[in-house]
Design a protein around this motif. Structure first.
Motif, PDB file in Angstrom:
ATOM      1  N   SER A 247       0.733  -1.184  -0.058  1.00  0.00           N
ATOM      2  CA  SER A 247      -0.120  -0.001   0.095  1.00  0.00           C
ATOM      3  C   SER A 247       0.875   1.207  -0.074  1.00  0.00           C
ATOM      4  N   GLY A 248       0.434   2.373  -0.578  1.00  0.00           N
ATOM      5  CA  GLY A 248       1.397   3.366  -0.807  1.00  0.00           C
ATOM      6  C   GLY A 248       2.428   3.254  -1.869  1.00  0.00           C
ATOM      7  N   GLY A 249       2.144   2.344  -2.800  1.00  0.00           N
ATOM      8  CA  GLY A 249       3.206   1.908  -3.726  1.00  0.00           C
ATOM      9  C   GLY A 249       3.639   2.747  -4.703  1.00  0.00           C
ATOM     10  N   ALA A 250       2.684   3.887  -4.800  1.00  0.00           N
ATOM     11  CA  ALA A 250       2.981   4.796  -5.956  1.00  0.00           C
ATOM     12  C   ALA A 250       4.011   5.955  -5.811  1.00  0.00           C
ATOM     13  N   SER A 251       4.505   6.016  -4.605  1.00  0.00           N
ATOM     14  CA  SER A 251       5.437   7.062  -4.289  1.00  0.00           C
ATOM     15  C   SER A 251       6.201   6.750  -3.086  1.00  0.00           C
ATOM     16  N   GLY A 252       7.446   7.250  -2.761  1.00  0.00           N
ATOM     17  CA  GLY A 252       8.504   6.998  -1.756  1.00  0.00           C
ATOM     18  C   GLY A 252       8.692   5.986  -1.436  1.00  0.00           C
ATOM     19  N   LEU A 253       8.667   5.410  -0.161  1.00  0.00           N
ATOM     20  CA  LEU A 253       9.132   4.157   0.435  1.00  0.00           C
ATOM     21  C   LEU A 253       8.519   3.072  -0.155  1.00  0.00           C
TER      22      LEU A 253
ATOM     23  N   PRO B 218       8.641  12.522  -1.288  1.00  0.00           N
ATOM     24  CA  PRO B 218       7.993  13.847  -1.375  1.00  0.00           C
ATOM     25  C   PRO B 218       7.321  14.159   0.057  1.00  0.00           C
ATOM     26  N   LEU B 219       7.052  13.040   0.801  1.00  0.00           N
ATOM     27  CA  LEU B 219       6.294  13.400   2.173  1.00  0.00           C
ATOM     28  C   LEU B 219       7.213  14.413   3.057  1.00  0.00           C
ATOM     29  N   LEU B 220       8.359  14.137   3.265  1.00  0.00           N
ATOM     30  CA  LEU B 220       9.496  14.552   4.105  1.00  0.00           C
ATOM     31  C   LEU B 220       9.525  15.917   3.319  1.00  0.00           C
TER      32      LEU B 220
ATOM     33  N   SER C 222       5.637   2.660  10.762  1.00  0.00           N
ATOM     34  CA  SER C 222       5.396   3.555  11.792  1.00  0.00           C
ATOM     35  C   SER C 222       6.361   4.796  11.730  1.00  0.00           C
ATOM     36  N   SER C 223       7.012   5.422  12.671  1.00  0.00           N
ATOM     37  CA  SER C 223       8.158   6.598  12.291  1.00  0.00           C
ATOM     38  C   SER C 223       8.766   6.526  13.709  1.00  0.00           C
ATOM     39  N   VAL C 224      10.077   7.252  13.589  1.00  0.00           N
ATOM     40  CA  VAL C 224      10.725   7.837  14.893  1.00  0.00           C
ATOM     41  C   VAL C 224      10.029   8.430  15.636  1.00  0.00           C
TER      42      VAL C 224
ATOM     43  N   ILE D  42      -6.987   3.129   1.637  1.00  0.00           N
ATOM     44  CA  ILE D  42      -7.199   1.939   2.552  1.00  0.00           C
ATOM     45  C   ILE D  42      -7.723   2.323   3.702  1.00  0.00           C
ATOM     46  N   THR D  43      -8.713   3.114   3.633  1.00  0.00           N
ATOM     47  CA  THR D  43      -9.583   3.493   4.959  1.00  0.00           C
ATOM     48  C   THR D  43     -11.107   2.726   4.519  1.00  0.00           C
ATOM     49  N   SER D  44     -11.089   2.595   3.254  1.00  0.00           N
ATOM     50  CA  SER D  44     -12.514   2.068   2.688  1.00  0.00           C
ATOM     51  C   SER D  44     -12.468   0.492   2.938  1.00  0.00           C
TER      52      SER D  44
ATOM     53  N   LYS E  86      -7.076   8.377  10.961  1.00  0.00           N
ATOM     54  CA  LYS E  86      -7.946   7.380  10.123  1.00  0.00           C
ATOM     55  C   LYS E  86      -7.045   6.631   9.117  1.00  0.00           C
ATOM     56  N   VAL E  87      -6.407   7.582   8.285  1.00  0.00           N
ATOM     57  CA  VAL E  87      -5.538   6.849   7.478  1.00  0.00           C
ATOM     58  C   VAL E  87      -4.329   6.195   7.884  1.00  0.00           C
ATOM     59  N   ASN E  88      -3.473   6.753   8.492  1.00  0.00           N
ATOM     60  CA  ASN E  88      -2.331   5.932   9.160  1.00  0.00           C
ATOM     61  C   ASN E  88      -2.497   4.582  10.170  1.00  0.00           C
TER      62      ASN E  88
ATOM     63  N   GLY F 131       0.115   6.520   3.933  1.00  0.00           N
ATOM     64  CA  GLY F 131       0.282   7.471   5.233  1.00  0.00           C
ATOM     65  C   GLY F 131       0.183   8.836   4.633  1.00  0.00           C
ATOM     66  N   ILE F 132       0.044   9.652   5.546  1.00  0.00           N
ATOM     67  CA  ILE F 132      -0.104  11.142   5.529  1.00  0.00           C
ATOM     68  C   ILE F 132       0.549  11.602   6.589  1.00  0.00           C
ATOM     69  N   GLY F 133       1.061  12.826   6.364  1.00  0.00           N
ATOM     70  CA  GLY F 133       1.659  13.540   7.512  1.00  0.00           C
ATOM     71  C   GLY F 133       0.705  15.070   7.789  1.00  0.00           C
TER      72      GLY F 133
HETATM   73  N1  LIG Z   1       9.607  10.024   4.486  1.00  0.00           N
HETATM   74  C1  LIG Z   1       9.885   9.848   5.615  1.00  0.00           C
HETATM   75  O1  LIG Z   1      11.033  10.508   6.042  1.00  0.00           O
HETATM   76  C2  LIG Z   1       9.203   8.912   6.335  1.00  0.00           C
HETATM   77  C3  LIG Z   1       8.074   8.181   6.339  1.00  0.00           C
HETATM   78  N2  LIG Z   1       7.248   7.655   6.956  1.00  0.00           N
HETATM   79  C4  LIG Z   1       6.241   7.015   6.566  1.00  0.00           C
HETATM   80  O2  LIG Z   1       6.333   5.992   5.486  1.00  0.00           O
HETATM   81  C5  LIG Z   1       5.088   6.037   4.786  1.00  0.00           C
HETATM   82  C6  LIG Z   1       5.256   6.232   3.221  1.00  0.00           C
HETATM   83  O3  LIG Z   1       5.806   7.716   3.429  1.00  0.00           O
HETATM   84  P1  LIG Z   1       6.659   8.408   2.094  1.00  0.00           P
HETATM   85  O4  LIG Z   1       6.993   7.298   1.118  1.00  0.00           O
HETATM   86  O5  LIG Z   1       7.637   9.259   2.822  1.00  0.00           O
HETATM   87  O6  LIG Z   1       5.338   9.130   1.655  1.00  0.00           O
HETATM   88  P2  LIG Z   1       4.803   9.373   0.004  1.00  0.00           P
HETATM   89  O7  LIG Z   1       3.727  10.580   0.473  1.00  0.00           O
HETATM   90  O8  LIG Z   1       5.854   9.529  -0.987  1.00  0.00           O
HETATM   91  O9  LIG Z   1       4.072   7.988  -0.205  1.00  0.00           O
HETATM   92  C7  LIG Z   1       2.808   7.881   0.595  1.00  0.00           C
HETATM   93  C8  LIG Z   1       1.721   7.139  -0.437  1.00  0.00           C
HETATM   94  O10 LIG Z   1       0.623   6.738   0.276  1.00  0.00           O
HETATM   95  C9  LIG Z   1      -0.361   6.870  -0.399  1.00  0.00           C
HETATM   96  N3  LIG Z   1      -1.750   7.298   0.144  1.00  0.00           N
HETATM   97  C10 LIG Z   1      -1.681   8.369   1.034  1.00  0.00           C
HETATM   98  N4  LIG Z   1      -3.272   8.069   1.661  1.00  0.00           N
HETATM   99  C11 LIG Z   1      -3.564   6.824   1.198  1.00  0.00           C
HETATM  100  C12 LIG Z   1      -4.763   6.268   1.224  1.00  0.00           C
HETATM  101  N5  LIG Z   1      -5.836   6.898   2.167  1.00  0.00           N
HETATM  102  N6  LIG Z   1      -4.961   5.054   0.537  1.00  0.00           N
HETATM  103  C13 LIG Z   1      -4.138   4.741   0.054  1.00  0.00           C
HETATM  104  N7  LIG Z   1      -2.800   5.107  -0.466  1.00  0.00           N
HETATM  105  C14 LIG Z   1      -2.852   6.511   0.299  1.00  0.00           C
HETATM  106  C15 LIG Z   1      -0.018   8.162  -0.966  1.00  0.00           C
HETATM  107  O11 LIG Z   1      -0.868   8.383  -2.464  1.00  0.00           O
HETATM  108  C16 LIG Z   1       1.320   8.256  -1.607  1.00  0.00           C
HETATM  109  O12 LIG Z   1       1.611   7.318  -2.697  1.00  0.00           O
HETATM  110  C17 LIG Z   1       4.241   7.006   5.345  1.00  0.00           C
HETATM  111  O13 LIG Z   1       3.134   5.980   6.438  1.00  0.00           O
HETATM  112  C18 LIG Z   1       4.967   7.750   6.227  1.00  0.00           C
HETATM  113  O14 LIG Z   1       4.248   8.289   7.463  1.00  0.00           O
HETATM  114  C19 LIG Z   1       7.818   7.389   8.330  1.00  0.00           C
HETATM  115  C20 LIG Z   1       9.001   7.962   8.891  1.00  0.00           C
HETATM  116  C21 LIG Z   1       9.832   8.694   7.693  1.00  0.00           C
END
Ligand SMILES: NC(=O)C1=CN([C@@H]2O[C@H](COP(=O)(O)OP(=O)(O)OC[C@H]3O[C@@H](n4cnc5c(N)ncnc54)[C@H](O)[C@@H]3O)[C@@H](O)[C@H]2O)C=CC1
Ligand SMILES: CCCCCCCCCCCCCC(=O)CC(=O)SCCNC(=O)CCNC(=O)[C@H](O)C(C)(C)COP(=O)(O)OP(=O)(O)OC[C@H]1O[C@@H](n2cnc3c(N)ncnc32)[C@H](O)[C@@H]1OP(=O)(O)O
Length: 258
Positions: free
Chosen positions: A15-21, A202-204, A152-154, A63-65, A117-119, A91-93
């Motif tokens: 989940s959240g596979g389109a961006s970042g981690l 992109p989130l950070l 989770s997160s630090v 993911i909340t649905s 709700k989201v996280n 997840g969202i911040g």
């Molecule tokens: N980037 C960082 O430094 C850190 C990130 N995290 C956590 O890592 C996870 C990934 O974060 P990043 O890759 O940095 O962020 P990101 O914003 O690049 O990726 C998050 C992805 O989750 C998706 N998403 C958000 N809400 C959603 C929903 N309701 N249903 C389905 N998909 C949803 C977004 O569309 C996006 O593709 C998050 O849970 C974030 O809280 C935790 C610690 C550090």
């Protein structure tokens, strides 16, 4: 080779596979031979990202649905006949103090609710439905049927000013890890949670550069932002080590946020 000793052939839902981690995890897992379902919002780049990889399909969902997640799991079974690994990255911040005296504004309740709700709820919604599929798997020699990895997160432990909602949502995920492992260990499913520090995504990047620079300077070593593939590498390690269970793992270069 026993199942779960490598990613090869494992059906994995990220989940959240389109961006970042999450995207980095999809990339690493597909390169290692896993068959990956990329789940992300319909409005995300999920379709485009999935098309760039082998053995990867995009299934849109919030993911909340309950309904949308159920459909993702149904489609996963239809296409791949099983589910072996779930990685919860979505997840969202938010950055909001409990009370801004300058604006005479308390933290908006709906904003706090949305983050939880989201996280937290969204992560649990994925887990509670994925377990049904994993429990149907043929066990390997170790009686293992599946692996769940949460993010989770630090901030769960060193939450900064303005992070009360985000830290609460992430501390809840860390807190869920052991009871989840206890609940579903009988089905041969392991659960671990990763607490990333500051990673280049992109989130950070939504934080002011000044804040990002200050945070990076407090990483002990290596003094830099984490690379998303380093998170993905930890996911691979968790899948491939059969004795890792119920653990919350900080991945942060010894960062302790002030
Ligand atoms: N980037 C960082 O430094 C850190 C990130 N995290 C956590 O890592 C996870 C990934 O974060 P990043 O890759 O940095 O962020 P990101 O914003 O690049 O990726 C998050 C992805 O989750 C998706 N998403 C958000 N809400 C959603 C929903 N309701 N249903 C389905 N998909 C949803 C977004 O569309 C996006 O593709 C998050 O849970 C974030 O809280 C935790 C610690 C550090
Ligand atoms: C406006 C940015 C919008 C961002 C949207 C969402 C960003 C979410 C990013 C989360 C990414 C996930 C990463 C992760 O999981 C790992 C981490 O947690 S990394 C740590 C991330 N840190 C934060 O998210 C902090 C969020 N808080 C803030 O940005 C600010 O506190 C806030 C904008 C809420 C309020 O700031 P401000 O209006 O400046 O407050 P004050 O005016 O009352 O500031 C007084 C004083 O204190 C300084 N200060 C404010 N916040 C912080 C802080 N978090 N750490 C240190 N110092 C802080 C501020 O600069 C003022 O100092 P002066 O010297 O007077 O300027």
């Amino acid at each position: 080779m026993s199942k779960f000793t490598s990613l090869k052939g494992l059906v994995s839902l990220v989940s959240g596979g389109a961006s970042g981690l999450g995207r980095a995890t999809v990339e690493r897992f597909t390169k290692q031979g896993a068959r990956v379902v990329l789940c992300d919002l319909p409005s995300s780049d999920g379709e485009k990202v999935a098309k760039q990889m082998d053995n990867c399909m995009f299934l849109p969902a919030d993911i909340t649905s309950e309904k949308e997640v159920k459909e993702v799991l149904r489609a996963t079974m239809e296409n791949y006949k099983c589910l072996d690994v779930l990685v919860n990255c979505a997840g969202i911040g938010v950055a909001r103090k409990t009370y801004s005296i300058q604006k005479n504004l308390p933290h908006p309740l709906d904003e706090f609710e949305r983050v939880l709700k989201v996280n937290t709820l969204g992560t649990f919604n994925m887990i509670r439905q994925a377990v049904i599929l994993m429990a149907q798997n043929e066990p390997n020699e170790d009686k293992a049927r599946g692996v769940i990895i949460n993010t989770s997160s630090v901030a769960a432990f060193d939450g900064q000013m303005g992070q009360v909602a985000y830290a609460a949502s992430k501390a809840a995920i860390a807190g869920m890890t052991l009871p989840l492992a206890r609940d579903i260990g009988e089905f041969g499913i392991r659960v671990c949670t990763i607490c990333p520090g500051v990673f280049d995504t992109p989130l950070l990047a939504a934080l002011p550069q000044k804040a990002i620079d200050a945070l990076t300077k407090t990483v002990v070593f290596p003094q830099r932002l984490g690379k998303p593939d380093e998170f993905a590498q930890m996911c691979q390690t968790i899948v491939e080590n059969p004795y890792l269970n119920g653990e919350t793992i900080r991945l942060d270069g010894a960062l302790r946020m002030v």
